[in-house]
Write an enzyme that holds these catalytic residues in place. Structure first.
Site, mmCIF file in Angstrom:
data_model
loop_
_atom_site.group_PDB
_atom_site.id
_atom_site.type_symbol
_atom_site.label_atom_id
_atom_site.label_comp_id
_atom_site.label_asym_id
_atom_site.label_seq_id
_atom_site.Cartn_x
_atom_site.Cartn_y
_atom_site.Cartn_z
ATOM 1 N N SER A 298 -1.451 46.810 -44.993
ATOM 2 C CA SER A 298 -0.557 45.648 -45.046
ATOM 3 C C SER A 298 0.626 45.772 -44.099
ATOM 4 O O SER A 298 1.057 44.779 -43.515
ATOM 5 C CB SER A 298 -0.066 45.428 -46.478
ATOM 6 N N PHE A 299 1.160 46.971 -43.935
ATOM 7 C CA PHE A 299 2.294 47.131 -43.015
ATOM 8 C C PHE A 299 1.888 46.757 -41.592
ATOM 9 O O PHE A 299 2.700 46.228 -40.825
ATOM 10 C CB PHE A 299 2.834 48.567 -43.070
ATOM 11 N N CYS B 194 -2.783 43.160 -49.510
ATOM 12 C CA CYS B 194 -2.581 43.426 -50.925
ATOM 13 C C CYS B 194 -1.966 44.808 -51.097
ATOM 14 O O CYS B 194 -2.533 45.798 -50.630
ATOM 15 C CB CYS B 194 -3.911 43.348 -51.670
ATOM 16 N N VAL B 195 -0.807 44.842 -51.748
ATOM 17 C CA VAL B 195 -0.145 46.101 -52.062
ATOM 18 C C VAL B 195 -0.024 46.173 -53.583
ATOM 19 O O VAL B 195 0.494 45.250 -54.217
ATOM 20 C CB VAL B 195 1.255 46.192 -51.414
ATOM 21 N N HIS C 98 6.618 54.008 -52.252
ATOM 22 C CA HIS C 98 5.824 53.487 -51.140
ATOM 23 C C HIS C 98 5.629 51.978 -51.259
ATOM 24 O O HIS C 98 5.752 51.242 -50.273
ATOM 25 C CB HIS C 98 4.469 54.210 -51.091
#
Length: 160
Positions: free
Chosen positions: A63-64, A87-88, A95
């Site tokens: 995602s980053f 999605c995180v 984190h």
């Protein structure tokens, strides 16, 4: 907490996407979820008239990386909007906070600096069930919502 399908919308409220071009950047991390988001976005764009040849899909590891991937897609492809899907899921370390905050800031910064809208399709959930509920489950599909937003933002820009 949401209790209804958040992806329900009035079909007539969405302009035709027949002459629009879209980029979709999707994170491969949590692919069981993100690929469902991609399916929702892709099918929604087509449902509203977007041609398959006018939808470019690019994959990034996490995602980053949606920030860099979205920027590169906007620079390299002739697109009217970029949809970022990821999605995180909260874990036991900070984190989650760093990735969510950094990705949110990065995509917001792209929106301020570029002449195309970058659509925020990042799920930030406490657990995988919440993610599944928002990736085609009982609460709808965030990918669908992101695609509708992209169409509306392209239309907004063209008519402002």
């Amino acid at each position: 907490m949401a209790t209804k399908n958040l992806s329900e919308y009035d079909l007539n409220s969405v302009p035709s996407a027949a002459d629009m071009k879209f980029g979709i950047v999707v994170s491969d991390w949590n692919h069981d979820i993100t690929f469902k988001l991609l399916e929702g976005a892709y099918e929604t764009l087509k449902k509203h008239g977007a041609k398959e040849k006018n939808i470019t899909v690019a994959h990034v590891p996490g995602s980053f990386e949606l920030i860099f991937g979205s920027q590169q897609l906007a620079d390299a492809a002739d697109v009217d909007a970029v949809i970022a899907l990821g999605c995180v899921v909260r874990g036991g370390t900070p984190h989650f906070d760093y990735v969510c905050q950094g990705t949110t800031y990065g995509l917001a910064k792209l929106n301020a600096e570029y002449d195309v809208p970058f659509i925020f399709g990042l799920l930030t959930t406490d657990d995988m069930q919440q993610a599944a509920d928002r990736a085609g489950g009982c609460l709808g599909n965030k990918g669908t919502e992101a695609a509708v937003t992209a169409i509306k933002m392209v239309d907004f820009k063209r008519n402002i």
